[in-house]
Design an enzyme around this catalytic site. Structure first.
Site, PDB file in Angstrom:
ATOM      1  N   ASP A  11       0.867  -1.163   0.000  1.00  0.00           N
ATOM      2  CA  ASP A  11       0.000   0.000   0.000  1.00  0.00           C
ATOM      3  C   ASP A  11       0.919   1.231   0.000  1.00  0.00           C
ATOM      4  O   ASP A  11       2.138   1.104   0.186  1.00  0.00           O
ATOM      5  CB  ASP A  11      -0.879  -0.038   1.253  1.00  0.00           C
ATOM      6  N   ASP A  28      -0.141   5.233   1.127  1.00  0.00           N
ATOM      7  CA  ASP A  28      -0.349   6.175   2.221  1.00  0.00           C
ATOM      8  C   ASP A  28      -0.392   5.456   3.569  1.00  0.00           C
ATOM      9  O   ASP A  28      -1.201   4.544   3.770  1.00  0.00           O
ATOM     10  CB  ASP A  28      -1.656   6.941   2.019  1.00  0.00           C
TER      11      ASP A  28
END
Length: 217
Positions: A12, A14
């Protein structure tokens, strides 16, 4: 602590590789103020999800065109805003070491591609050749589509990958894809029970083990 053998790594962005807290909280705070919604409530839902999913959740009465207009305005404002964006501790070095070791790496993010690249570069984190952004999947997190597509781009089965995530929606997506899932950061929730966890990436070693790689730290 982790000790995982995998054929590919899925990240991922953020909160996992890039700390964009100030930018993200600012964007949703402005959205909340404009529409009379408590920003804390928005942030409790939005983390890890595509912007359109959050807008539709809080403003279901609007037409799809109006919802998309709001999203477009928000994304345009965020794309070039990299003030205060930094790497999650050790992320830049860890990703570089994975790439240098020949580990297949993909980025699986709920952000649009251009925004994701800008944030990764601002944080000094290598942008993998394989990127799955919001526009690349029909169903965003918590659906597993992004992680399944990321593994496919690497030419490996998702079940042979390790996924690093920090948010409930993303963790649900990674788990549903079959990837070995690692929580990044302090999140404590039902979805984190029994998962590996790291606070950062310093000290994680990468060694080849047959046709796969062992991550230990």
């Amino acid at each position: 602590m982790i000790d995982i053998v995998a054929s590919g790594v899925l990240f991922d962005m953020d909160g996992t590789l890039v700390d964009s807290t100030a930018v993200v909280e600012g964007a949703w705070s402005r959205f909340g103020a404009e529409h009379g919604i408590d920003p804390a409530t928005i942030l409790g839902f939005s983390h890890g999800r595509q912007t359109i999913d959050t807008v539709q959740h809080f403003l279901p009465e609007l037409s799809l065109d109006e919802q998309q207009r709001i999203v477009d305005v928000m994304i345009a404002a965020e794309t070039d805003n990299v003030d205060g964006i930094t790497e999650v501790p050790g992320a830049a070095d860890f990703v570089s070491r994975l790439v240098d070791a020949g580990v297949p790496v993909a980025l699986v993010t709920s952000a649009p591609h251009e925004l994701a690249v800008n944030r990764m570069r601002a944080a000094g984190v290598h942008v993998p050749g394989a990127v799955v952004a919001s526009e690349d999947v029909e169903h965003g997190k918590p659906h597993p589509d992004g992680y399944l597509r990321g593994a496919a781009l690497l030419g490996v089965d998702a079940g042979d990958c390790v996924a690093f995530e920090d948010a409930p929606a993303g963790l649900e997506a990674a788990i549903a894809s079959g990837a070995t899932t690692v929580v990044v950061g302090p999140l404590e929730a039902a979805v984190t029970a029994g998962l590996y966890r790291v606070g950062g990436y310093d000290g994680i070693t990468v060694t080849r083990e047959g046709d796969a790689f062992r991550l230990r730290g």
